[in-house]
Design an enzyme around this catalytic site. Sequence first.
Site, short mmCIF file in Angstrom:
data_model
loop_
_atom_site.label_atom_id
_atom_site.label_comp_id
_atom_site.label_asym_id
_atom_site.label_seq_id
_atom_site.Cartn_x
_atom_site.Cartn_y
_atom_site.Cartn_z
N GLU A 124 0.84 -1.21 0.00
CA GLU A 124 0.00 0.00 0.00
C GLU A 124 0.87 1.26 0.00
O GLU A 124 1.82 1.37 0.80
CB GLU A 124 -0.90 -0.02 1.24
CG GLU A 124 -2.35 0.21 0.94
CD GLU A 124 -2.97 -0.82 -0.01
OE1 GLU A 124 -3.15 -0.49 -1.21
OE2 GLU A 124 -3.27 -1.93 0.44
N THR A 165 2.94 1.96 -2.08
CA THR A 165 4.27 1.64 -2.61
C THR A 165 4.39 1.98 -4.10
O THR A 165 5.49 2.14 -4.60
CB THR A 165 4.57 0.14 -2.42
OG1 THR A 165 3.43 -0.61 -2.82
CG2 THR A 165 4.89 -0.17 -0.96
N GLY A 184 -12.30 2.35 -1.69
CA GLY A 184 -10.93 1.83 -1.76
C GLY A 184 -10.82 0.64 -2.70
O GLY A 184 -9.86 -0.12 -2.64
N LEU A 185 -11.82 0.45 -3.56
CA LEU A 185 -11.83 -0.69 -4.48
C LEU A 185 -11.68 -0.21 -5.93
O LEU A 185 -11.94 -0.93 -6.88
CB LEU A 185 -13.11 -1.52 -4.29
CG LEU A 185 -13.27 -2.05 -2.86
CD1 LEU A 185 -14.61 -2.77 -2.70
CD2 LEU A 185 -12.12 -2.99 -2.48
N SER A 186 -11.26 1.05 -6.06
CA SER A 186 -10.86 1.61 -7.34
C SER A 186 -11.97 1.71 -8.38
O SER A 186 -11.80 1.32 -9.54
CB SER A 186 -9.68 0.81 -7.90
OG SER A 186 -9.12 1.49 -8.97
N SER A 189 -12.67 4.51 -9.45
CA SER A 189 -12.18 5.58 -10.32
C SER A 189 -11.41 5.02 -11.51
O SER A 189 -11.68 5.39 -12.67
CB SER A 189 -11.32 6.59 -9.54
OG SER A 189 -10.22 5.96 -8.93
N ASP A 197 -3.84 1.19 -9.79
CA ASP A 197 -5.25 0.91 -10.07
C ASP A 197 -5.51 0.74 -11.56
O ASP A 197 -6.23 -0.16 -11.99
CB ASP A 197 -6.13 2.04 -9.52
CG ASP A 197 -5.99 2.19 -8.01
OD1 ASP A 197 -5.37 1.30 -7.39
OD2 ASP A 197 -6.49 3.18 -7.47
P1 ADP Z 1 -12.31 4.58 -5.35
O1 ADP Z 1 -11.54 4.61 -6.61
O2 ADP Z 1 -11.62 3.84 -4.26
O3 ADP Z 1 -13.72 4.08 -5.53
P2 ADP Z 1 -11.97 7.41 -5.60
O4 ADP Z 1 -12.19 8.54 -4.67
O5 ADP Z 1 -10.62 7.22 -6.19
O6 ADP Z 1 -12.45 6.08 -4.85
O7 ADP Z 1 -12.96 7.51 -6.83
C1 ADP Z 1 -14.35 7.63 -6.62
C2 ADP Z 1 -14.90 8.69 -7.56
O8 ADP Z 1 -14.82 8.22 -8.92
C3 ADP Z 1 -16.36 8.94 -7.33
O9 ADP Z 1 -16.55 9.89 -6.30
C4 ADP Z 1 -16.79 9.49 -8.70
O10 ADP Z 1 -16.38 10.83 -8.85
C5 ADP Z 1 -15.94 8.66 -9.65
N1 ADP Z 1 -16.68 7.45 -10.09
C6 ADP Z 1 -16.34 6.18 -9.89
N2 ADP Z 1 -17.23 5.31 -10.42
C7 ADP Z 1 -18.18 6.07 -10.98
C8 ADP Z 1 -19.41 5.77 -11.69
N3 ADP Z 1 -19.83 4.52 -11.87
N4 ADP Z 1 -20.13 6.82 -12.15
C9 ADP Z 1 -19.72 8.09 -11.95
N5 ADP Z 1 -18.59 8.43 -11.28
C10 ADP Z 1 -17.83 7.44 -10.79
MG MG Z 2 -9.69 5.55 -6.89
#
Ligand code: ADP
Ligand code: MG
Length: 400
Positions: free
Chosen positions: A43, A45, A133-135, A137, A189
């Site tokens: 993590e 890293t 935290g499961l990506s 994004s 990610d």
């Molecule tokens: P994680 O990647 O761990 O879920 P992040 O903070 O890196 O958390 O990313 C989450 C953000 O990515 C959300 O707040 C949103 O802005 C965007 N996002 C992720 N999935 C979607 C989706 N299915 N539709 C719209 N936005 C999304």
């Molecule tokens: Mg993310």
Amino acid sequence: MPLLEPGSPSDLVRATAAAFTERFGRPPTVLGRAPGRVNLIGEHTDYNRGLVLPVALPHATWVAVAPREDGALNLSSTQQDAPWTGTLDTLEPGSISGWAAYAAGVLWALREAGLDVPGLDLHVHSTVPLGAGLSSSAALECAVGAAVVGLLGLDLDGRHGEEPLRDLLVRAGIRAETEVAGAPTGGMDQTIAVHAQAGSALLIDFDDDSRRPLDLDLEGRVLLVTDTRVSHELTDGGYASRRADCEAAAQALGVDSLRHASLDAVEGLTDERVRRRARHIVTEVARVERTVAALEARDFAEVARCFLDSHTSMREDFEISTEELDTAVGVAVEAGALAARMTGGGFGGSSVAIVPEERLAAVVRAIDAAFALRSYPAPDHLVVEPAAGASLETDGLSRA
Ligand code: ADP
Ligand code: MG
């Protein structure tokens, strides 16, 4: 036992296409898909040129697109209330905020990389929990990338000039996330979302960008992910300040990254906080190596030691855990999990545990009970069969 199910891929293709059609009044041309991920160990890293060991989730994000002649961009998501509208020509870092930055950011980065991205209607649909935290994004970024590749009639496993298209998608996702969305994350990610192989974890070495799939036969044990529902936010200061501490440590030690620092040298750092941050990185990289060797030797007791040492290091030295994560990890182990640790960037998010199949229901019940007792939000649980990386989806489209 209530689990957060990934859903059937063909149902999700149909649902995404149907949502697109309802929104835009015509069917999509193509769909891209990319998975979320859980990191087994390693993590913070990645941005220290270290090692990580993520697994792609069966939970994924689907992106349906159709081209437009007028250069307009119309972006919407089942998971977000606010659609976003803009134009190709005005796309640049700073011009987009909110969720659309992750999607439009990729369109910008793909254009920067020389792909001929047209105006688009685009709809997103996902089973990856957001901000857990499961990506989600990178799943979004890489699904957008895959959809554009499909739209341009390119082969995802082909090349653009010299560069494999999959590597280009990783790069575009990283640029979208760091330069457009403003989350200074490393490249783990996007790399797993694009390059994952079903049934395997992926050992990624950020010193030379090499990758090695690692068969993940847990011999009667399952991977249990618990989303504490304490949403983390990587664009606020915590992640960036950890990254800055790591850079300060590397600079004080006269190395280009903490990958090339020894534990002895780190222990000599005078700033107490910076020393602890650097100690986490250096010991965490060693734990990834130990975990890989232990998984290959089927030495699950050693895997368990690595997980628990990693969790302690994140709680005490890197200070990115939360009470909810500590509870999920501690209770999982008490209730019969072999190994557990928090996973992802921290400040909330999820834990990952390796649980003997016959203990799964008991572990889930024990975590739920502990959360209820402490008045934490009810957690979600996911059982993870390692999935494959980004793909183009055509199955089920015509029936939408
Ligand atoms: P994680 O990647 O761990 O879920 P992040 O903070 O890196 O958390 O990313 C989450 C953000 O990515 C959300 O707040 C949103 O802005 C965007 N996002 C992720 N999935 C979607 C989706 N299915 N539709 C719209 N936005 C999304
Ligand atoms: Mg993310």
